[in-house]
Write an enzyme that holds these catalytic residues in place. Structure first.
Site, short mmCIF file in Angstrom:
data_model
loop_
_atom_site.label_atom_id
_atom_site.label_comp_id
_atom_site.label_asym_id
_atom_site.label_seq_id
_atom_site.Cartn_x
_atom_site.Cartn_y
_atom_site.Cartn_z
N ASP A 122 -8.59 -2.71 6.26
CA ASP A 122 -8.60 -1.62 5.29
C ASP A 122 -7.87 -0.39 5.84
OD1 ASP A 122 -9.79 -0.42 2.79
OD2 ASP A 122 -10.60 0.93 4.29
N GLU A 136 -3.90 -4.16 4.44
CA GLU A 136 -4.09 -3.37 3.22
C GLU A 136 -3.28 -2.10 3.43
OE1 GLU A 136 -5.77 -0.49 0.35
OE2 GLU A 136 -6.37 -0.37 2.44
C1 GLC Z 1 -8.87 1.31 0.89
C2 GLC Z 1 -9.80 0.73 -0.14
C3 GLC Z 1 -10.31 1.83 -1.02
C4 GLC Z 1 -11.04 2.84 -0.16
C5 GLC Z 1 -10.18 3.32 1.00
C6 GLC Z 1 -10.99 4.03 2.04
O1 GLC Z 1 -7.74 1.84 0.33
O2 GLC Z 1 -9.18 -0.28 -0.86
O3 GLC Z 1 -11.14 1.33 -2.03
O4 GLC Z 1 -11.42 3.94 -0.94
O5 GLC Z 1 -9.54 2.26 1.67
O6 GLC Z 1 -11.75 3.10 2.77
#
Ligand code: GLC
Length: 612
Positions: A273, A315
């Site tokens: 993430d 991500e």
């Molecule tokens: C990523 C997640 C999102 C979250 C962010 C902070 O982008 O997909 O939902 O708010 O990280 O953890």
């Protein structure tokens, strides 16, 4: 052969021999990556010596039940690119209540034909608002509302028995303010203070000038004053999400230990993430820094020794050029990455009935390393970020798409989301709503066709197609979030509905929207799997067929060629087929053979042609 680690005896048993082979090959690469980041740090010598012991010990301790998959995937160089690896992503509570509930729904997912499950964060979050679980209080415990570690292991084992895999979110950029590390830091423990970044007001303001807010309305700024820490703590996202200090090598080692621990429970992949934010550098946006890429590469190298069947998913919802390096040099980084450029471009292309932006992004996305695979998707739990397309579309394009999907006027029922100054608002909404599928409309409506078209396209691309929970049934937006004080301020909850199991039940009633959509999604998955057997391989590359409304791409590196054609318009279009498809072709989706140079595509029609 001498043992790679002085404190362990020479390898004798098969597993030890495997570990030794991996270690000898992988350790120098891991050490080299880490030296790029930490080599000049005074803690380097102690850190790297301790890490060497830990990596060796973790590899030896890999649970026997998981070793077969390691050996199997290691032996199959190209397994990531084998077709048929459809994934499904969902919030555990909203899909099935809890983890035992998910185990009871595996037949549904099998029926849909997916092979990977990606539940959104399920580790123990902070109490109260946790940004949908993205504020983790304990990486070694499951959210007690969802179950416990035994439930997770049981789910992972069920999936393995079905030849399916489990991917978990690892929120590696930040912890909750309530995490034990943060608590120790607040209590004054100097070692844990080094786990976070605390600046004085002036330094924080200086950094702030270069940073871009992620949630400018609900969480403005990237620092939060904390009296216990005696300064401004770096909080890129919400104030309760404390960014970890990866300049401290101990943080790298801690997070690796978390990955290893969860992998030992049978988890087969990790969604990293917010990976772009891992490294902060003065005078920059502190996104996509070379050290962030090197850290991810180092995690890959460590897992290649310890648990080589485990995949890492980046991500990184950034410009494509900043996403590609997450695959690592020589493809030795993340195994997968969200193909957000192609996803966002698909929506833009659909709004304009013009494939131009999709073609540009697809051509550039083919530049990924061969070994790695894209995660192709239509929607996820976050907003659609138009600004990430800035390198591939004009500011006018971005503004038009943002308005089209978020402010009405077109077919969409999406809603605008917050954005930092200088950008255009992102868009919230379920895929069905963005595609203009109104509740109560049937399977032949324009909205249902648009939704099907987009999912059909992502299933024909090379990579893993990802289904967002509920899209297979055309679930609408969930307006109810606005009544919940914990969620009301964050518009992304518009597209995080509870699973509608009565709608799911209707998939068995002929002629219903749910039956048709579910059958089409399942068919796409099955046909995508069959493409490999037919010899279709290689990256998808755009083809210009003269009409902007025709989105077309080819895959031409196997025994058979694939040409995917989609009509982005509501009016029929006539396309002229290129050779060799113009001589004779078979439509994989209908099973029909066809001949002739021209082909008429109905409104939002999709065909997958293969050479006979
Ligand atoms: C990523 C997640 C999102 C979250 C962010 C902070 O982008 O997909 O939902 O708010 O990280 O953890």
């Amino acid at each position: 052969m001498t043992s790679p680690s002085p404190s362990v005896p020479p390898a004798t048993a098969p597993h030890e021999k495997d570990v030794e082979r991996r270690f000898l090959a992988g350790w120098p690469r891991l050490e080299a990556r880490l030296a790029e980041v930490y080599g000049e740090d005074p803690r380097w010598a102690t850190f790297i010596a301790a890490l060497k012991e830990k990596v060796w010990a973790a590899a030896i301790a890999r649970p026997p039940a998981l070793r077969a998959l390691d050996v199997q995937r290691e032996a199959s160089q190209d397994w990531l690119n084998l077709p048929g690896q459809g994934a499904y992503t969902f919030y555990v509570d909203r899909f099935a209540g809890d983890l035992p509930g998910v185990r009871e729904r595996l037949d549904y997912l099998d029926d849909l034909g997916v092979h990977w499950l990606h539940p959104l964060p399920l580790l123990k979050p902070r109490p109260g608002d946790s940004d949908g679980g993205f504020a983790v209080a304990d990486y070694r415990q499951i959210d007690p509302r969802l179950g416990d570690m035994d439930d997770l292991e049981a789910l992972a084992a069920d999936l393995r028995a079905r030849d399916m895999g489990l991917i978990l979110d690892v929120v590696c950029n930040h912890t909750a303010r309530e995490h034990a590390w943060a608590q120790a830091a607040r209590a004054g423990d100097p070692a844990y203070r080094e786990y976070y970044i605390t600046l004085d007001a002036e330094a924080a303001a200086d950094r702030e000038r270069h940073l871009i807010d992620v949630f400018p309305d609900t969480a403005p700024g990237s620092f939060t004053y904390d009296p216990d820490m005696g300064g401004h703590v770096w909080t890129t996202f919400y104030p309760f999400q404390w960014d970890l200090n990866y300049a401290n090598p101990a943080v790298f080692a801690e997070m690796l230990a978390v990955l290893v621990f969860l992998a030992s429970k049978g988890v087969q992949g990790f969604r990293l993430d917010s990976a772009p934010y891992l490294w902060k550098a003065a005078g920059t946006t502190s996104r996509n820094q070379p050290q962030a890429y090197a850290i991810v590469e180092a995690w890959h190298e460590a897992l290649a020794i310890i648990a080589p069947s485990v995949v890492l998913v980046a991500e990184a919802i950034e410009s494509l050029d900043d996403v590609l390096p997450f695959f690592g040099r020589d493809g030795r980084g993340c195994d997968l990455a969200y193909n957000n450029a192609v996803m966002t471009a698909l929506w833009g292309a659909l709004a304009d009935a013009d494939a131009g932006v999709f073609n540009r992004c697809l051509a550039a996305s083919a530049g990924k390393p061969r070994r790695a695979a894209w995660l192709n998707y239509v929607r996820c739990h976050d907003d659609l970020i138009w600004n990430a397309l800035a390198a591939y579309a004009s500011p006018e394009d971005l503004a038009r798409w943002s308005a089209f999907y978020g402010q009405g006027g077109g077919f969409s029922h999406g809603r605008a989301f917050q954005t930092a100054p200088g950008g255009v608002p992102s868009t919230n909404g379920m895929a069905a709503a963005l595609a203009g599928l109104e509740p109560g409309e049937g399977p032949h409506s324009a909205g249902a066709r648009r939704l099907t078209l987009l999912y059909g396209i992502v299933h024909a691309l090379d990579g893993w197609p990802l289904i967002y929970m509920g899209d297979e049934l055309g679930l609408p937006n969930d307006e109810a979030y606005a009544d919940d004080p914990l969620r009301a301020a964050d518009g992304r909850w518009l597209h995080r509905p509870a699973m509608d199991w009565s709608a799911a039940g209707r998939r068995n009633q002929a002629e219903t929207l749910e039956a048709e959509l579910f059958a089409r999604f399942r068919h796409f998955g099955a046909r995508a799997r069959a493409l490999a057997a037919q010899g279709v391989a290689g990256p998808a590359r755009p083809v210009d067929l003269g009409s902007p409304a025709i989105l077309a791409f080819e895959r031409t590196e196997g025994a058979q060629n694939l040409l995917c054609l989609g009509n982005l318009a509501e009016a029929p279009v006539l396309a002229t087929l290129p050779a060799p498809f113009s001589a004779a072709a078979r439509d994989v989706l209908t099973g029909q053979n066809r001949e002739g140079v021209s082909i008429e595509l109905g409104p939002y029609e999709l065909v997958w042609l293969v050479t006979p």
